[in-house]
Write a protein that holds these residues in place. Structure first.
Motif, PDB file in Angstrom:
ATOM      1  N   GLN A 632      14.591 -13.607  -2.205  1.00  0.00           N
ATOM      2  CA  GLN A 632      15.149 -12.532  -1.507  1.00  0.00           C
ATOM      3  C   GLN A 632      17.003 -12.950  -1.563  1.00  0.00           C
ATOM      4  O   GLN A 632      17.461 -12.023  -1.454  1.00  0.00           O
ATOM      5  CB  GLN A 632      14.733 -12.440  -0.226  1.00  0.00           C
ATOM      6  CG  GLN A 632      15.171 -13.918   0.942  1.00  0.00           C
ATOM      7  CD  GLN A 632      14.720 -13.653   2.211  1.00  0.00           C
ATOM      8  OE1 GLN A 632      15.001 -12.706   2.920  1.00  0.00           O
ATOM      9  NE2 GLN A 632      13.794 -14.582   2.679  1.00  0.00           N
ATOM     10  N   ASP A 640      14.340  -5.737  -0.980  1.00  0.00           N
ATOM     11  CA  ASP A 640      13.093  -6.422  -0.802  1.00  0.00           C
ATOM     12  C   ASP A 640      13.202  -6.880   0.556  1.00  0.00           C
ATOM     13  O   ASP A 640      13.964  -7.497   1.027  1.00  0.00           O
ATOM     14  CB  ASP A 640      12.995  -7.529  -1.775  1.00  0.00           C
ATOM     15  CG  ASP A 640      12.677  -6.838  -3.146  1.00  0.00           C
ATOM     16  OD1 ASP A 640      12.296  -5.640  -3.120  1.00  0.00           O
ATOM     17  OD2 ASP A 640      13.192  -7.560  -4.032  1.00  0.00           O
ATOM     18  N   PRO A 642      11.791  -9.660   3.281  1.00  0.00           N
ATOM     19  CA  PRO A 642      11.411 -10.985   3.231  1.00  0.00           C
ATOM     20  C   PRO A 642       9.914 -11.257   3.197  1.00  0.00           C
ATOM     21  O   PRO A 642       9.689 -12.460   2.512  1.00  0.00           O
ATOM     22  CB  PRO A 642      12.180 -11.397   4.274  1.00  0.00           C
ATOM     23  CG  PRO A 642      12.902 -10.676   4.791  1.00  0.00           C
ATOM     24  CD  PRO A 642      12.568  -9.152   4.550  1.00  0.00           C
ATOM     25  N   THR A 649       8.831  -8.128  -5.870  1.00  0.00           N
ATOM     26  CA  THR A 649      10.399  -8.233  -5.599  1.00  0.00           C
ATOM     27  C   THR A 649      10.926  -7.740  -6.873  1.00  0.00           C
ATOM     28  O   THR A 649      10.552  -7.861  -8.018  1.00  0.00           O
ATOM     29  CB  THR A 649      10.507  -9.652  -5.421  1.00  0.00           C
ATOM     30  OG1 THR A 649      10.290 -10.549  -6.206  1.00  0.00           O
ATOM     31  CG2 THR A 649       9.963  -9.950  -3.952  1.00  0.00           C
TER      32      THR A 649
END
Length: 812
Positions: A632, A640, A642, A649
């Motif tokens: 992230q 995205d 976490p 992602t």
């Protein structure tokens, strides 16, 4: 009266024994007992690093709904009792999972788990351990114990370090041909990253192929996310081709599969005429398909792949809907062969297992192999495996120690005879013969160089015209565990590249650490070392990071036990540091030293004349992460969550992040379909062979070899590339044409097999704009529309004429 007294005494004695009885019952573990196979199902034993996280990831892939008929019970054997979270998982899966407390080193515990009756034994490694060598040693000891208890059980083991694979060869009952296999995390991880240096995003494509996932598109998602997710649902399957394919070339079969059956045929299993071990051949040329050829497909499910076996030209030629291609009652299909189709995934379990160590276009063309003390005789350092003496293959190094028994000028069929010690100079002009490849012919080779000869200071690096190279930013302490940089560089030195096509590798890091790695790198050409820091902008500018084809960020440092989330702090800082740099005052256009003007050199070739990016955000980069959740922090513009899984992602979808956790799925893949791992390993390692592993097990590094027709023939294998549709002969396909048109034209005209697209995330752009990120689309649908900015992943055939395929592989 006596009876009453007797009963009272008995009750008193029993009451006094109650605490002891309670203690006995309480100390007996509910995870003791023995495994009982009441349903008659197969079972596997899983051991090693057993935790809630490792088991949940394993079961998610192993018990995936896309797998066909997974009627296998999973038995876990571990020393410790499971915690509450782990217990909950076991209860949810109680019909398919059993847990027993015990040690792999204890024969009685192995008996309790019925290891001798198990279909296979899987040993998981702790990928986040502080001492990888100690972890490997412990797991190898577990294998020794298992093989000592039952020498014919199939074992699949995860290892951290490549150099520890050699110790498995010392186990007498370890047999690759019976399905024993090792998944080396360092070898595969760095191999994936190496292929991303040649074709950005390829690591993401391959990682998604061997993981079992079901895609679910949504109108609420962005268009690029739906395209990407459709590709993540693809997996690799095997299936026997129907008699209709017999006699076709691979190109014809692949075209038929894609156009008619909507399947992507990637490779075939080739059985030598002399009855030797079968080999896997990726996108082969000049060969006809025999009856009952096993094909390797990319598809959404095992059900789809059955079309390859059911397809009958007489019955299905006019069928337009591929879903209607079902088993027919055609006499031609029944009479042409009496063989039964190989079931996807489980095919490897019902037939003699492939020798996993065979590689693409592998050698071993002689049926019988010399055996000494139960082992294959190692191939000599010069690669001359055709000569025999007393039935044994011998190398030139052995022959020159033997007595002369024939004149030096007597040669038969161009082969050197035994006994050349006296006149070796007449037989072979060593002064004019240069060793260019290693003894197996699979990799470029150079005489050993000391690390001092390859070290550049900042000024020397700045004076060197570096362009189209690979920059490796390496964080390591002098005593950090070795990560095996050889596994990163060797795929970039595969012999199916011409020498001028090899990308220069510049390693930026601490020389004290690299001295320990150098023994494995000293025979690989085009490597330089800058003794500096990957966080130093001056060092990064000195190596022209803005003009590189790929910047790889690695860390060899041991993660701290205090806070595992900080394990990637150096890699993230280095990534953000490069993205924050600007290069406006740097030379923005460097022309290549080469001036090739061949046919396919114009296929989107921007590596020859390419302006360097002005902003660091446009530098092609791939960052290795230890902790998935840290992804992230790599892209500041993504949304995205976490808790999003790594493969969902943006950095992973774009091919700019890679984590070792994605290799977890390989354990299940290898168990169900051993051939798929062979294919993956062949694609990403550049062609590692059994001979090479025996040589490397000696610990002396790569050996050079003289070029012979046999070793030179090993160059003839395909490789991964990336073609741009912005210009060149294929540019017309970017103007609104469909993916199927591109697939057929590339296969017919150039022998190239298209396997996916690398598309700009912002599809509204109509020109190549280096500021935009790209994402991976694996095996797009046949009617998928193409854009001029698209880049295509292809499997390229080897061309002996230099520069035939020297087009762009890394355009941003």
């Amino acid at each position: 009266m006596f009876l009453i007294l007797f009963i009272l005494v008995g009750l008193a004695l029993f009451a006094s024994s109650i605490p002891e009885i309670i203690d006995l019952i309480g100390t007996r573990s509910k995870y003791g007992g023995c495994y009982k196979n009441e349903r008659g199902r197969r079972h596997i034993v899983v051991c090693g690093h057993i935790t809630y996280e490792s088991v949940s990831h394993f079961l998610k892939d192993f018990l995936h709904e896309d797998r066909e008929d997974v009627d296998v019970e999973v038995v876990f054997l571990h020393r410790a009792e499971p915690d509450l979270e782990f217990e909950g998982l076991l209860k949810r899966q109680h019909t398919r999972v059993k847990y027993f407390q015990g040690s792999l080193m204890n024969a009685m515990d192995l008996e309790r788990a019925k290891v001798h009756e198990a279909d296979a034994c899987l040993v998981l490694a702790n990928k986040y351990c502080p001492d990888p060598d100690a972890e490997d040693a412990a797991n190898i000891m577990r294998v020794i114990s298992i093989k000592n208890y039952s020498d014919d059980i199939r074992v699949i083991i995860q290892l951290m370090q490549y150099h520890n694979k050699a110790y498995l060869l010392n186990i007498p009952s370890w047999d690759w041909k019976q399905g024993d296999d090792v998944i080396c995390l360092a070898e595969l991880k760095l191999g994936f990253i190496a292929q991303s240096c040649l074709a950005p995003g390829f690591s993401t494509m391959m990682a998604n192929l061997f993981a079992m996932r079901s895609f679910k598109t949504s109108p609420d998602m962005a268009a690029w996310q739906n395209d990407y997710l459709q590709g993540t649902g693809c997996e690799m399957y095997t299936e026997t081709l129907s008699p209709t394919f017999t006699g076709m070339t691979f190109s014809q079969a692949s075209e038929l599969c894609f156009v008619k059956l909507k399947l992507l045929l990637l490779a075939i299993e080739v059985k030598p005429e002399d009855g030797g071990d079968p080999k896997i051949s990726i996108n082969p040329r000049r060969s006809k398909l025999p009856t009952n050829t096993v094909g390797f497909f990319i598809a959404q499910s095992a059900e789809e792949v059955k079309r390859a076996w059911f397809y009958c030209k007489a019955c299905h030629e006019d069928v337009k809907d591929e879903n209607l291609i079902k088993k027919c009652k055609c006499k031609h299909l029944a009479n042409k062969t009496g063989a039964t189709p190989a079931t996807p995934f489980s095919a490897a379990l019902s037939k003699p297992l492939l020798n996993i160590k065979n590689s693409v276009m592998a050698k071993e063309e002689n049926g019988s192999k010399p055996v000494m003390n139960g082992r294959l005789v190692p191939i000599g350092p010069n690669g001359l495996v055709d000569e025999t003496y007393g039935g044994y293959h011998i190398s030139y190094e052995v022959k020159k120690l033997m007595p002369t028994n024939k004149p030096a000028d007597q040669q038969k069929n161009g082969k050197m005879e035994v006994g050349i010690a006296d006149d070796q100079a007449k037989d072979f002009d060593f002064a004019k013969t240069e060793m260019k490849y290693d003894s197996t012919g699979m990799f470029h080779w150079t005489p050993a160089r000391s690390i001092e000869d390859c070290i550049l200071d900042r000024n020397q690096a700045a004076m060197t015209v570096l362009n189209g190279h690979v920059v490796v930013c390496l964080f390591a302490d002098p005593d950090s565990p070795l990560i095996g940089l050889r596994n990163l560089v060797m795929p970039l030195r595969a012999s199916n590249f011409h020498y001028h096509e090899l990308k220069h590798v510049v390693i930026v890091g601490a020389v004290d650490y690299l001295r320990r790695e150098w023994k494995t790198l000293q025979n690989l050409p085009k490597i330089s070392v800058l003794n500096g820091s990957p966080l130093s902008r001056a060092d990064l500018r000195a190596v022209n990071v803005n003009l590189c084809d790929m910047c790889v960020i690695l860390s060899a440092k041991v993660p701290s036990n205090d806070d595992p989330t900080l394990a990637d702090k150096e890699a993230i800082l280095a990534s953000l540091n490069i993205k924050a740099m600007t290069f406006g005052d740097i030379i923005t256009n460097i022309e290549s030293m080469g001036d090739s003007k061949d046919a396919l050199n114009n296929m989107g070739d921007t590596t020859v004349k390419r302006p360097g990016p002005i902003y660091g955000t446009n530098v092609p980069m791939i960052t290795e992460l230890v902790n998935d959740s840290n992804v992230q922090f790599l892209d500041q513009d993504d949304d995205d969550d976490p808790d999003t899984e790594l493969y969902l992602t943006q950095p992973f979808a774009c091919g700019t992040a890679f984590a070792v956790s994605v290799l977890d799925s390989l354990m299940s893949t290898t168990y169900f379909n051993q051939n798929a791992l062979t294919l993956i390993r062949s694609l990403i390692t550049g062609g590692a062979t059994p001979e090479l592993e025996i040589i490397l097990a000696e610990g002396a590094g790569l050996r050079g070899g003289y070029s012979t027709p046999d070793t030179l023939s090993h160059r003839d294998r395909c490789r991964v590339g990336q073609i741009s549709l912005s210009d060149g002969p294929l540019a017309t396909f970017g103007e609104g044409r469909k993916y199927q048109d591109l697939f057929v034209a590339s296969l017919r005209n150039y022998g190239m097999l298209c396997i996916g697209l690398y598309r700009l995330r912002d599809a509204a752009l109509t020109t190549v704009d280096a500021t935009s990120k790209r994402y991976v689309i694996t095996n797009p649908p046949f009617d998928f529309g193409l854009l001029p900015t698209d880049q295509v992943y292809v499997l390229l055939p080897f061309e002996r004429k230099q520069s035939r395929f020297s087009f762009s592989e890394t355009e941003v």
